[in-house]
Design a protein around this motif. Structure first.
Motif, mmCIF file in Angstrom:
data_model
loop_
_atom_site.group_PDB
_atom_site.id
_atom_site.type_symbol
_atom_site.label_atom_id
_atom_site.label_comp_id
_atom_site.label_asym_id
_atom_site.label_seq_id
_atom_site.Cartn_x
_atom_site.Cartn_y
_atom_site.Cartn_z
ATOM 1 N N SER A 79 35.569 45.522 45.209
ATOM 2 C CA SER A 79 36.340 46.145 43.950
ATOM 3 C C SER A 79 36.990 46.830 44.008
ATOM 4 N N GLN A 113 38.040 40.412 44.530
ATOM 5 C CA GLN A 113 36.532 40.412 43.796
ATOM 6 C C GLN A 113 35.171 39.709 44.121
ATOM 7 N N THR A 143 32.316 40.735 37.767
ATOM 8 C CA THR A 143 33.008 40.974 39.233
ATOM 9 C C THR A 143 33.385 38.936 39.790
#
Length: 162
Positions: free
Chosen positions: A78, A105, A146
């Motif tokens: 991330s 992601q 995410t």
């Protein structure tokens, strides 16, 4: 378009913060006198001070290491994704901009899902007292964030290609 990019950036930063808190903080499993994370166990002493101890030896080591590794990888992917997002804004042509950020992601999403799923399936199954702590819940929330962020990157890539 600038407001949309700023909103995606803020969403990504929130996801990173939640991933870091879920990985680092000490509340995956809780009781009144016990707090367990994926690294240590914290026990409340009689004088009101929390004392750190090692995790119990009955925890399956392979699964615990998988949870630890997946959580750390989710944070790394991330964080890399946000740097790639900023770099892609200035280097790649339209239509190719957000693919790599979306992939990072998506990898972070899969890693934290794996960590939380293994923890759910393999730990604290026979314990009568206790509950999942806020870090465990934040792990699942960061999974959703995410995932949403990765889908947004892929959709945004399609819009800028047109």
């Amino acid at each position: 378009m600038l407001i949309l990019l700023a909103a995606i950036f803020v969403l990504h930063i929130i996801g990173i913060i939640l991933l870091l808190v879920a990985t680092i903080d000490n509340a995956w499993w809780m009781t009144d006198v016990l707090s367990t994370d994926v690294w240590f166990r914290w026990m409340l002493q009689r004088d009101g001070v929390w004392n750190t101890t090692d995790l119990p030896s009955h925890y399956p080591t392979e699964y615990l290491q998988a949870v630890q590794a997946s959580s750390v990888l989710a944070c790394i992917f991330s964080i890399l994704g946000i740097f790639v997002f900023v770099a892609q804004l200035f280097t790649l042509p339209k239509g190719e901009r957000f693919t790599i950020s979306g992939i990072f992601q998506l990898l972070a999403c899969l890693c934290i899902m794996i960590a939380a799923s293994i923890y759910t399936d393999r730990f604290h199954l026979n314990e009568k007292s206790g509950w999942y702590g806020h870090c465990f819940i934040l792990a699942w929330i960061s999974f959703a964030l995410t995932f949403f962020s990765s889908i947004t990157y892929f959709v945004l890539r399609k819009k800028t290609a047109a």
